[in-house]
Design an enzyme around this catalytic site. Structure first.
Site, PDB file in Angstrom:
ATOM      1  N   GLY A 132      33.372  30.109  42.402  1.00  0.00           N
ATOM      2  CA  GLY A 132      32.809  31.430  42.141  1.00  0.00           C
ATOM      3  C   GLY A 132      33.124  31.915  40.729  1.00  0.00           C
ATOM      4  N   GLY A 166      32.412  34.991  39.469  1.00  0.00           N
ATOM      5  CA  GLY A 166      32.382  36.449  39.342  1.00  0.00           C
ATOM      6  C   GLY A 166      33.631  36.943  38.628  1.00  0.00           C
ATOM      7  N   PHE A 167      33.961  38.209  38.815  1.00  0.00           N
ATOM      8  CA  PHE A 167      35.128  38.756  38.123  1.00  0.00           C
ATOM      9  C   PHE A 167      36.405  38.009  38.485  1.00  0.00           C
ATOM     10  CE2 PHE A 167      32.384  42.615  38.012  1.00  0.00           C
ATOM     11  CZ  PHE A 167      32.312  42.711  36.638  1.00  0.00           C
ATOM     12  N   GLY A 168      36.612  37.729  39.783  1.00  0.00           N
ATOM     13  CA  GLY A 168      37.836  37.072  40.211  1.00  0.00           C
ATOM     14  C   GLY A 168      37.986  35.674  39.622  1.00  0.00           C
ATOM     15  N   VAL A 204      28.556  25.146  46.876  1.00  0.00           N
ATOM     16  CA  VAL A 204      29.651  24.696  47.729  1.00  0.00           C
ATOM     17  C   VAL A 204      29.260  24.938  49.179  1.00  0.00           C
ATOM     18  CG1 VAL A 204      32.039  25.088  48.394  1.00  0.00           C
ATOM     19  CG2 VAL A 204      31.398  25.071  45.977  1.00  0.00           C
ATOM     20  N   GLU A 240      23.596  55.304  42.995  1.00  0.00           N
ATOM     21  CA  GLU A 240      23.126  55.006  41.643  1.00  0.00           C
ATOM     22  C   GLU A 240      21.663  54.578  41.651  1.00  0.00           C
ATOM     23  OE1 GLU A 240      27.286  53.811  39.416  1.00  0.00           O
ATOM     24  OE2 GLU A 240      26.273  52.237  40.525  1.00  0.00           O
ATOM     25  N   ASP A 294      36.337  40.158  46.461  1.00  0.00           N
ATOM     26  CA  ASP A 294      35.713  40.698  47.667  1.00  0.00           C
ATOM     27  C   ASP A 294      35.907  39.804  48.882  1.00  0.00           C
ATOM     28  OD1 ASP A 294      34.825  42.515  45.853  1.00  0.00           O
ATOM     29  OD2 ASP A 294      32.698  42.303  46.290  1.00  0.00           O
ATOM     30  N   ALA A 335      35.299  45.698  41.306  1.00  0.00           N
ATOM     31  CA  ALA A 335      35.621  44.780  40.228  1.00  0.00           C
ATOM     32  C   ALA A 335      37.112  44.767  39.858  1.00  0.00           C
ATOM     33  CB  ALA A 335      34.765  45.101  39.006  1.00  0.00           C
TER      34      ALA A 335
END
Lengths: 437, 437
Positions: free
Chosen positions: B9, B11-13, B77, B168, B309, B325
């Site tokens: 992954g 993403g941010f992590g 994966v 938003e 997440d 995030a």
């Protein structure tokens, strides 16, 4: 009653006509199948991840929103009935008093339409995104392919056609491989990417000055592009391209030809008029373009005009105008002027083309430009190219964004839009892999 | 032998972990199904044509290209075998000594997966482009729809879910209709567009301070958004949304509920962990997230970490960390630190979350932000939101481009990316019309 004008096509021709009508006492409807005007000369930059789609496309509605007499209609025109003065859409029809047809051209595979899925062209944003997806995916596949021979085919890019689009595209792919992604892969060297440009004629940029074209050829070679002249493509399939040499006279030589194993092929070899032309029942030229009189009307239909790439306009010397942005813009404005004159009962005027020159760019800081006797090449040619293209980008924001992205790309060799996104349209879906599903 | 780390992954992590490993004596492989890192908090801006995909996405390879020990693998994966220490991909497998799972969440329809094609969510770029296509196409359809009642349904947008994404998104659609396209249509008034926000709880932004949430509600109402609280969606189909009221206690009231005829519905109501979690055979929470120990490892598997997440991390007070995030970034970096310690034979450290606050934006110049005791709303909250989001946008170019586009949008109410492009992915193709074909 206020005369109704229908413009079909929101490219350079249609849009310049609509702008010209802004204060006229006419009810104008501009029809396009897309909701945006596309700056086609920079499509190759989207295909090679240098620019984002939003940078070269502007909503047609926002361009003409200030002109209260101009209405925009999103729709697909299926045919035109010149006698009944009706434009037929998939979901309705529009009556007109005056008509401007400006639906341009699409790429032609010279009867081999099944080549399209293996070698997409470059006329629409969807085309450009499809090519971008294929080019970027090829590098990803090369990273996981253990077999050297297969990897070589994955890293071979063939561009068919040596006109401005083919030359610009081949140069941009070579730069992408040699500079932008050079440090991004661990299992192969992207600089070993092979870019081949195949041209049936005996030189690239056939419509340019021979000296400038030779300069462009040199620049392409310096970027490592393998330019094949006097070579015809005899077949394209999922494994690559079959090419055969031919003598300068035109006869094929070599019995079998050469097989170029290539994962990615792009088509920039030929164009044919938009199929709408065939629904009119009027005289077309070999490329399917509509023959127009010197005031841009269709013979026998004094209220129907054709402008831009769709028009076959014969110059006094017997040649026809090339399919470029400047003739389309000038014709669009001229057709509008003639319609405004005719609406007031005045005679129409013949169209005269003012040749401001042509230009092309090859890679990062080299271009060629010619205008009358003026011929520029190298960095100066590139500056001229840059200036003109940014000047004509419709929409102020787009100009700033494009300048910024280019400045950034120039200093860093980075490409800002290297995203593998979206899905192939059905007609191209056979070959294109889906990233990530 | 150099220990091998696999991060699943980007993403941010995952990305913060990879960055942290940059100088470690470890062989790191970062796997993602997309070739780009996505700044998810701004996806709603792409869906509402404020930003281009390239503005909020950066190629993962270019982010880590300077770290020679980090390799990027594009791939899907399918499962992880924790005992054999193998990550299985659709086209291969990877052995690891240490693992970081960071595949995040996707939207959940609470068992009603068939709602997805009528109400797409907002987790990927493809999702955002699908929503953009539907929103912009709706205005085009309204322009040609003669039947007033049908046009009303076409101009009704329902957003399900009153969390930050829903708030938003609803605010941005309302602004798009009221300002950006207000002058672009001739046959209807875009300001009559109806935007409805449906929330099952008794207030919007349930995780925010109540006062700030009330302020956000006021701002939404000023923009004309019809906010329905304590209301459940009982059905979604191609004609719209069926909603039923419920008492604050939770019981449904009203026998039939209310039918909202709407052409465009967006889903922002719930998330479920990435399906990869279910392949592990370990304990999951109700949302399918993987329960981790305080050092972020999976119980019984001291070399397997879960961050972001996808992780269910229990705080000392018994609550779990929200899917935002900042926790993902901090956990990614912390897991990397623990792995580097463990590789050297040192003990791992427990993760402690440093709450820097949360924020949301509503429309053009209004936002809310809270951090500890500090609570900002209105223009100040919006400035805080703007500053933080631009600060965290990965890639220098993206920051400039986003700032420029926002400045431009702010002064002109224009939207730079109002393009109807591309094709729906097969799973959503039933409803979405194809522009122009």
């Amino acid at each position: 009653m206020i005369p109704r004008v229908v413009i079909v096509g929101g490219g350079f021709g249609g849009l310049y006509a609509a702008e010209r009508f802004s204060r006229a006492n006419l009810k104008v409807t501009l029809v396009d199948r897309y909701n945006y005007h596309l700056f086609q000369p920079l499509l190759y930059q989207v295909a090679t991840a240098g620019l984002s789609p939003g940078d070269i496309a502007t909503p047609i509605r926002s361009i003409v929103s200030g002109h209260s007499n101009v209405e925009v209609r999103l729709g697909d025109v299926t045919s035109v009935d010149l006698k009944a003065r009706k434009v037929k859409l998939e979901d309705g029809e529009l009556d007109y008093d005056f008509l401007i047809l400006a639906t341009g051209v699409r790429h032609s595979y010279f009867g081999k339409d099944h080549w399209e899925r293996f070698a997409p062209g470059l006329k629409t944003l969807d085309d450009a995104l499809e090519l971008r997806r294929r080019i970027l995916t090829a590098f990803e596949e090369a990273e996981v392919e253990p077999d050297e021979k297969k990897r070589e085919a994955i890293l071979t890019f063939v561009v068919v056609g040596g006109g401005p689009t083919g030359v610009e595209l081949a140069g941009a792919i070579a730069e992408l491989a040699r500079f932008t992604v050079a440090r991004d892969y661990r299992r192969f060297d992207p600089r070993k990417t092979k870019v081949m440009l195949v041209e049936a004629g005996d030189r690239v940029l056939g419509t340019f000055d021979a000296g400038l074209a030779a300069h462009a050829l040199e620049t392409l070679k310096k970027l490592g592009v393998d330019v094949r002249l006097n070579v015809r493509v005899t077949n394209i399939d999922e494994t690559g391209v079959m090419i055969g040499g031919k003598a300068p006279g035109g006869d094929a030589v070599g019995s079998e030809g050469e097989k170029v194993a290539a994962r990615t092929v792009a088509w920039a070899a030929g164009v044919v008029a938009s199929p709408l032309a065939r629904t009119l029942g009027v005289e077309l030229d070999r490329a399917g373009r509509i023959k127009v009189q010197n005031d841009l009307t269709i013979p026998g239909f004094p209220t129907a005009y054709v402008v831009g790439d769709l028009a076959c306009f014969t110059l006094p010397d017997g040649s026809t105008l090339p399919g470029l942005a400047p003739p389309a813009m000038q014709q669009g404005a001229h057709a509008a002027d003639n319609i405004m004159a005719a609406a007031l009962g005045h005679p129409t005027q013949p169209f005269e083309y003012w040749d401001k020159g042509t230009m092309a760019t090859i890679g990062r800081a080299s271009g060629i430009a010619q205008s009358g006797r003026l011929k520029l090449s190298g960095f100066l040619g590139w500056c001229a190219w840059l200036f003109i293209h940014i000047l004509y980008l419709i929409g102020f924001r787009n100009r700033i964004a494009v300048m910024l992205q280019w400045a950034w790309a120039w200093f860093t060799f980075g490409r800002s839009a290297r995203l593998i996104t979206g899905h192939s349209p059905p007609r191209l879906a056979a070959k294109a892999p889906e990233p990530g599903k």
